[in-house]
Write an enzyme that holds these catalytic residues in place. Structure first.
Site, PDB file in Angstrom:
ATOM      1  N   ARG B 264      45.182  35.846  46.591  1.00  0.00           N
ATOM      2  CA  ARG B 264      46.346  34.728  47.045  1.00  0.00           C
ATOM      3  C   ARG B 264      47.056  34.776  46.032  1.00  0.00           C
ATOM      4  O   ARG B 264      46.967  34.146  44.660  1.00  0.00           O
ATOM      5  CB  ARG B 264      45.705  33.441  47.759  1.00  0.00           C
ATOM      6  CG  ARG B 264      46.933  32.492  47.160  1.00  0.00           C
ATOM      7  CD  ARG B 264      46.935  31.344  48.382  1.00  0.00           C
ATOM      8  NE  ARG B 264      45.047  30.671  48.086  1.00  0.00           N
ATOM      9  CZ  ARG B 264      45.587  29.382  47.222  1.00  0.00           C
ATOM     10  NH1 ARG B 264      45.785  30.197  45.527  1.00  0.00           N
ATOM     11  NH2 ARG B 264      44.184  28.667  46.663  1.00  0.00           N
ATOM     12  N   HIS B 268      47.917  28.167  47.662  1.00  0.00           N
ATOM     13  CA  HIS B 268      47.343  27.088  48.533  1.00  0.00           C
ATOM     14  C   HIS B 268      48.669  26.731  49.571  1.00  0.00           C
ATOM     15  O   HIS B 268      48.949  27.707  50.863  1.00  0.00           O
ATOM     16  CB  HIS B 268      46.852  26.395  48.861  1.00  0.00           C
ATOM     17  CG  HIS B 268      46.510  25.560  50.200  1.00  0.00           C
ATOM     18  ND1 HIS B 268      45.329  26.463  51.019  1.00  0.00           N
ATOM     19  CD2 HIS B 268      46.176  24.804  50.152  1.00  0.00           C
ATOM     20  CE1 HIS B 268      45.857  26.397  52.138  1.00  0.00           C
ATOM     21  NE2 HIS B 268      46.159  25.015  52.050  1.00  0.00           N
ATOM     22  N   TYR B 277      42.555  25.439  38.443  1.00  0.00           N
ATOM     23  CA  TYR B 277      41.063  25.438  38.570  1.00  0.00           C
ATOM     24  C   TYR B 277      41.126  27.141  38.676  1.00  0.00           C
ATOM     25  O   TYR B 277      40.106  27.160  39.072  1.00  0.00           O
ATOM     26  CB  TYR B 277      41.273  25.409  40.172  1.00  0.00           C
ATOM     27  CG  TYR B 277      42.392  25.889  42.035  1.00  0.00           C
ATOM     28  CD1 TYR B 277      41.839  26.950  42.179  1.00  0.00           C
ATOM     29  CD2 TYR B 277      42.706  24.934  42.060  1.00  0.00           C
ATOM     30  CE1 TYR B 277      43.072  28.138  42.818  1.00  0.00           C
ATOM     31  CE2 TYR B 277      43.949  25.000  42.817  1.00  0.00           C
ATOM     32  CZ  TYR B 277      43.786  25.927  43.395  1.00  0.00           C
ATOM     33  OH  TYR B 277      44.699  26.974  44.297  1.00  0.00           O
TER      34      TYR B 277
END
Lengths: 327, 365
Positions: B264, B268, B277
């Site tokens: 990805r 998100h 992160y």
């Protein structure tokens, strides 16, 4: 009542080739309460079969089957065993019609043997109706008599809404002469089981019989008690109950489940809204204690019986005390 | 005498840990002992669908930034997995998408604006599932997988040859419902392919914290299913493997898990903060393995497409983006009365009362 449910399943499977019955142990064993007895041997494994032991998977696959034109009737075996399927019930089963603006209907029936009084061990005696009735999109019904058990299960299978069909398991052995197939009143209507003038007892499922017993005992003491059987808990037919309470002026809601946050609170609140000027006393609730379902040797203290119902009826008569309590 | 253990199915082979790859990141063909790349016409179709899908992702992300969509979970970088899987379906088959699978839905034929109805906040699903053979986009993880099992079971009972493709992410494989769906599918032997797009991150949780399985495809073995690993940025490989798995499932070979290894690139959703992160270097590594660039290089090398055809693909993507933009420009009037109509088969009296109450409220404004 168990035999009536069994006949209802037989007749529904025989009449509609799209009806399928499945769940854990419902096949050759006939279900742990034998409600599906004989279905597999009569109609074959195509129509009634054992599934893997997984409640969420059972309800989830039933949703998919209904999306493709079947009418699944699935069994959860015991009330508290249904909780793993809760997400499928509330997130998908109850909402699919709404999400798809009516394009997908889910005629799924989830049979849940529920309630206590049979000496079951932990997780075998819960009254879980409030969890389901709080979820819009579901019909939640529970029969109180063998005739209703037959008729309401047939109706639940035929209706295009998902139905949580709560079977009062301690009434499986209740006997009543019924000429099957019988059609009782439409399931969304509450029914007066016993007419009376002094107090309305509002009950459903396993408590209908207990309420009728209480009314009989009260009659011997000179009180004329009306008993209303709610039958379909959601959506709620408040008109019929309100009509009864307007006649009697007093009401007690009776259920096995814990009282706090329970279904009786909803009934009491609605009656207060609709019948305030007719009420001669507050609407009372009689139910189980606010504790986790107790072990079988203590369950009699949790479950409301005739005495607890009659004690509540007595409290309704203390008109002077209600008045005295006022500042 | 009856024996309780009558299982006689063959033990499925362990999935290879080396993902199936048919086209490398430089657009060169990669030989594989079991799988071959689809015909040039299909390769071109895969590329066209990815070009449209990427443009759709960009347009939807822009609409989300402009506040025209409440949220958009982009699948930028995952186009090969979505397009490769969906184009392997036959015209009878059903798609069971999750929230990140809008590109898969558009490729499957769902109207692009109807695809975005959920994210726009107009309704919880904007299309008729029967019309597109596409279940409502699922937000809870893995819960629609068992629906696919039930649907294919029902179709088989009605004598129809229908398979289903379930799209799920790496995080979804940890859910209990994934387990139940895999198990039901295998026991009932229904034609379902579970395509796991392993994009490495379930919001902020990396896949090694999600599962200790050697690969997510290895989970298949425990259910008695076949499992395949595939390079999820290689549309040719995803298409070949999913098509093979669907064919086997139709022939009674049982369901399968296909793990597509992808990434990805975008956050998100537009409200995520991926810099908290993950490293920029990791994103860069995957950007170099972009599925579109790879397929374009192959098609150019082999002269399947030229500048002219590629421009047409770009224009097709632009047309979709423009149509989405224009059709979303006006604020549709939503009817508050519709809140009550499809809760039950008929509006119950108590809801009818609330409907009238709301109508009164609206009159008062």
């Amino acid at each position: 009542m168990g035999a009536a449910l069994n006949r209802a399943l037989h007749d529904a499977v025989a009449e509609d080739p799209d009806v399928v019955v499945y769940g854990e142990d419902v096949g050759p064993l006939g279900g742990v309460f034998r409600v599906t007895d004989g279905l597999t041997s009569t109609f074959g494994e195509e129509r009634c079969f054992d599934s893997p032991l997984a409640e969420s998977g059972i309800v989830g696959t039933a949703i998919g089957m209904a999306m493709y034109g079947l009418r699944p009737v699935v069994e959860m075996q015991f009330d508290a065993f249904a909780y793993p399927a809760f997400e499928q019930v509330v997130s998908h089963l109850a909402k699919m019609r709404n999400r798809t603006r009516g394009a997908v209907t889910l005629p799924v029936v989830i049979r849940v043997p529920y309630g206590g009084g049979i000496g079951g061990v932990e997780h075998h005696s819960d009254s879980s109706e409030a969890y389901y009735t709080h979820t819009p999109g579901l019909r939640v019904v529970t029969p109180g008599t063998p005739a209703d058990a037959y008729s309401m299960l047939r109706e639940a299978i035929a209706v295009d809404d998902p139905v949580v069909f709560l079977e009062p398991k301690r009434r499986y052995w209740s006997r009543q002469a019924v000429n099957l197939p019988v059609r009782t009143e439409p399931m969304e209507r509450s029914v007066v089981r016993r007419p009376g003038t002094d107090v309305t007892l509002i009950a459903y499922g396993p408590m209908v019989e207990t309420a009728l017993e209480a009314a009989e005992q009260a009659a011997s003491e000179g009180r004329d008690i009306e008993v209303v059987d709610l039958r379909q808990l959601a959506p709620f037919d408040d008109a019929a109950v309100a009509a009864s309470v307007r006649r009697t002026g007093r009401a007690v809601v009776v259920h096995e489940a814990s009282v706090f946050g329970g279904y009786g609170a909803e009934v009491a609140a609605r009656l207060t809204e609709q019948c305030f000027h007719y009420l001669e006393a507050p609407v009372l609730r009689v139910g189980g204690l606010d504790i986790p379902y107790p072990p079988p040797k203590l369950e009699e203290h949790h479950l409301p019986g005739v005495d607890r119902i009659l004690a509540a009826v007595d409290r309704l008569q203390w008109e002077s005390e209600w008045v005295e309590g006022r500042e | 005498m009856k024996y309780t253990d009558e299982r006689s199915r063959p033990v499925p082979p362990l999935p290879s840990q080396e993902p199936v790859r048919l086209v490398d990141r430089h657009g060169r063909r990669h030989e594989h002992s079991s799988f071959t790349a689809p015909d040039p016409a299909v390769l071109a179709e895969l590329h066209r669908a990815m070009v449209i899908g990427r443009r759709f992702n960009q347009q939807a992300s822009t609409l989300a930034r402009q506040g025209r969509l409440a949220v958009y979970p982009s699948s930028m970088g995952q186009e090969a997995s979505q397009v490769g899987g969906v184009l392997a379906l036959s015209e009878r088959d059903w798609l069971f998408p999750s929230y990140r699978d809008s590109v898969a839905m558009v490729t499957h034929g769902v109207d692009p604006v109807e695809t975005l109805t959920l994210f726009r906040g107009d309704w919880h699903s904007g299309y008729n599932p029967h019309r597109y053979r596409c279940a409502p986009q699922c937000t809870p993880l893995a819960t629609n997988a068992s629906h696919a099992v039930g649907l294919t079971y029902a179709a088989r009972r009605k004598g129809r040859d229908v398979a289903a493709l379930v799209l799920m992410g790496d995080g979804a494989t940890s859910e209990g419902d994934a387990h139940e769906a895999y198990n039901f599918a295998a026991v009932w032997n229904t034609p379902v392919v579970f395509l796991i797009q392993n994009n490495h991150w379930a919001i902020s949780v990396p896949v090694h914290r999600q599962s200790a399985a050697p690969t997510l495809a290895h989970k298949a073995v425990g259910y008695g299913m076949r499992g395949y690993n595939v390079d999820g940025n290689d549309a040719a490989a995803v298409h070949a493997v999913v098509k093979h798995a669907l064919a086997e499932a139709r022939d009674g070979g049982g369901p399968a898990i296909v793990e597509a290894l992808t990434y990805r690139i975008d956050p998100h959703t537009n409200s995520d903060a991926p810099q908290r992160y993950r490293d920029a270097a990791e994103v860069e590594y995957w950007a170099e393995r972009d599925p579109l660039a790879r397929m374009e290089a192959l098609l150019r090398n082999e002269q399947v497409v030229d500048d002219g055809l590629l421009e047409i693909y770009e224009r097709d993507g632009e047309k979709v983006a423009t149509a989405v933009r224009e059709r979303m420009a006006g604020e549709d009037k939503l009817d508050p009365g519709s809140l009550f109509t499809d809760v039950y088969a008929a509006v119950p009296p108590a809801l009818e009362q609330q409907r009238r109450g709301l109508a009164e409220e609206l009159k008062g404004v």
